[in-house]
Design a protein around this motif. Structure first.
Motif, short mmCIF file in Angstrom:
data_model
loop_
_atom_site.label_atom_id
_atom_site.label_comp_id
_atom_site.label_asym_id
_atom_site.label_seq_id
_atom_site.Cartn_x
_atom_site.Cartn_y
_atom_site.Cartn_z
N ILE A 4 0.86 -1.18 0.00
CA ILE A 4 0.00 0.00 0.00
C ILE A 4 0.89 1.23 0.00
O ILE A 4 2.02 1.20 0.50
N LEU A 5 0.39 2.32 -0.56
CA LEU A 5 1.19 3.52 -0.77
C LEU A 5 0.75 4.68 0.10
O LEU A 5 1.26 5.80 -0.04
N ASP A 6 -0.17 4.41 1.01
CA ASP A 6 -0.76 5.46 1.84
C ASP A 6 -1.31 4.79 3.09
O ASP A 6 -1.59 3.58 3.09
N THR A 7 -1.44 5.56 4.16
CA THR A 7 -2.03 5.01 5.39
C THR A 7 -3.30 5.77 5.76
O THR A 7 -3.65 5.90 6.93
N SER A 8 -4.00 6.26 4.75
CA SER A 8 -5.31 6.86 4.99
C SER A 8 -6.32 5.75 5.30
O SER A 8 -6.02 4.56 5.22
N ASP A 9 -7.51 6.15 5.65
CA ASP A 9 -8.51 5.25 6.25
C ASP A 9 -8.77 4.00 5.41
O ASP A 9 -8.78 2.88 5.94
N VAL A 10 -8.98 4.15 4.11
CA VAL A 10 -9.32 3.00 3.27
C VAL A 10 -8.19 1.98 3.28
O VAL A 10 -8.43 0.77 3.39
N TYR A 11 -6.94 2.45 3.18
CA TYR A 11 -5.81 1.53 3.12
C TYR A 11 -5.60 0.81 4.45
O TYR A 11 -5.25 -0.37 4.48
N LEU A 48 3.19 -4.30 3.33
CA LEU A 48 4.33 -3.42 3.12
C LEU A 48 3.82 -2.02 2.78
O LEU A 48 3.04 -1.86 1.84
N VAL A 49 4.24 -1.04 3.55
CA VAL A 49 3.81 0.35 3.36
C VAL A 49 4.94 1.13 2.69
O VAL A 49 6.03 1.26 3.24
N GLU A 50 4.66 1.62 1.49
CA GLU A 50 5.63 2.46 0.77
C GLU A 50 5.05 3.88 0.68
O GLU A 50 4.54 4.30 -0.34
N ASP A 51 5.11 4.59 1.79
CA ASP A 51 4.56 5.94 1.84
C ASP A 51 5.65 6.98 2.03
O ASP A 51 5.44 8.02 2.64
N GLU A 52 6.84 6.68 1.49
CA GLU A 52 7.96 7.62 1.61
C GLU A 52 7.74 8.89 0.80
O GLU A 52 8.46 9.88 0.97
N LYS A 53 6.76 8.87 -0.10
CA LYS A 53 6.37 10.07 -0.84
C LYS A 53 4.87 10.00 -1.10
O LYS A 53 4.25 8.94 -0.93
N PRO A 54 4.25 11.11 -1.50
CA PRO A 54 2.80 11.10 -1.70
C PRO A 54 2.36 10.08 -2.76
O PRO A 54 3.11 9.80 -3.71
N TYR A 55 1.17 9.58 -2.60
CA TYR A 55 0.60 8.57 -3.50
C TYR A 55 0.77 8.96 -4.96
O TYR A 55 1.25 8.17 -5.78
N ALA A 56 0.41 10.19 -5.30
CA ALA A 56 0.41 10.60 -6.71
C ALA A 56 1.81 10.73 -7.28
O ALA A 56 1.99 10.75 -8.50
N SER A 57 2.84 10.82 -6.41
CA SER A 57 4.21 11.00 -6.89
C SER A 57 4.84 9.70 -7.35
O SER A 57 5.84 9.72 -8.06
N HIS A 58 4.27 8.57 -6.96
CA HIS A 58 4.82 7.28 -7.38
C HIS A 58 4.62 7.08 -8.88
O HIS A 58 3.65 7.55 -9.47
N GLY A 59 5.54 6.32 -9.46
CA GLY A 59 5.44 6.01 -10.89
C GLY A 59 4.76 4.69 -11.18
O GLY A 59 4.83 4.19 -12.31
#
Length: 293
Positions: free
Chosen positions: A120-127, A144-155
């Motif tokens: 998951i790329l975010d820890t907001s409520d849905v995730y 595995l949480v990959e939230d080192e940058k904002p969701y939209a910034s991921h490629g």
């Protein structure tokens, strides 16, 4: 509501579990318990699949940054097959930032012994609710949480959706299919679809908190001045994804027979250990810390 879902296989053309699952469900139909959902089965990179390679020119799963998707940006000047394909996929599943798809589930395999892992790329409520539901219904799974940058910034391709996640299952060699890995992939896909059904019914508000791993950094292989490796993954680390690597424990065995140890002051939780796709990048493994969601 999470109703319009894209289930994607073949983002990497030699990761066979997602490819096979999409083919099987196209043939036999999506399981009937998910009939309330609008699920699209999507094959991302047919040319790479036909060639049985990860990609033809560029990694498709790195082509979905906001800059890459702008037709007038310098990065958009790329004419690689994968970059052009990313533009098409974004139009069909996105557009990114204003998506027509509620959730994109992108299925991957790794040669590392990561088991069934939900990324998951975010820890907001849905995730958080999704992670807890997966752990409750598939206790053997890793989050595995990959939230080192904002969701939209991921490629990543999955970010074309309003929400996006990746299924990563291993260990499986590139270009082949293992029954245990395929079945774990199918199970996680079904659990995620079951989550969507439960979420839409308001049944995910009181789920028990769960353990997860937050991405840290990539650890490179030791190299000499000529850029050649001087060590390999230590046998005690190999295949021990998400097992704590303790301070002072060996992580590399040098070719002169000496060990290179983990010098951190805290345990870390390695994953993507000796991943074949990262070989040319000299990435040995990624670190993570243990968290609670």
């Amino acid at each position: 509501m999470i109703n319009h879902i894209a289930l994607v296989g073949g983002t990497h053309g030699n990761e066979m579990s997602g490819i096979q699952l999409i083919q099987n469900w196209e043939s036999s139909g999506i399981p009937t318990q998910f009939s309330d959902l609008d699920v699209t089965l999507y094959t991302a990179n047919p040319a790479a699949i036909a060639a049985n390679v990860r990609f033809l020119e560029e990694d498709l799963n790195r082509q979905f940054t906001p800059d890459a998707l702008k037709f007038d940006s310098p990065q958009a000047a790329s004419t690689s097959e994968e970059h052009k394909l990313a533009q098409t996929i974004n139009e069909q599943l996105g557009p990114k930032g204003n998506a027509s798809t509620d959730l994109v589930i992108d299925i991957h395999n790794t040669t590392s012994n990561m088991g069934a892992t939900l990324i998951i790329l975010d820890t907001s409520d849905v995730y958080v609710k999704m992670a807890r539901y997966v752990k409750q219904n598939m206790p053997e799974a890793n989050i595995l949480v990959e939230d080192e940058k904002p969701y939209a910034s991921h490629g990543y391709l999955c970010t074309t959706g309003k929400y996006g996640v990746m299924i990563e299952v291993g260990a499986q060699p590139q270009g082949v299919l293992r029954e245990d890995v395929y079945l774990a992939t199918q199970k996680m896909a079904e659990v995620l679809l079951a989550f969507c059904v439960a979420y839409n019914k308001g049944e995910c508000d009181d789920l028990e908190a769960c353990e997860a791993f937050r991405l840290g950094e990539n650890i490179a292989f030791p190299l000499n001045d000529e850029g050649n490796r001087t060590a390999m993954i230590h046998h005690s680390l190999q295949d021990n994804d998400f097992v704590p690597l303790m301070p002072g424990a060996p992580m590399f065995r040098r070719f002169d027979g000496k060990d290179v140890v983990w010098e951190g002051t805290e345990p870390t939780y390695p994953h993507f250990i000796n991943e074949a796709a990262y070989h040319k990048l000299d990435v040995a493994f990624a670190t993570s810390s243990l968290i609670t969601l």
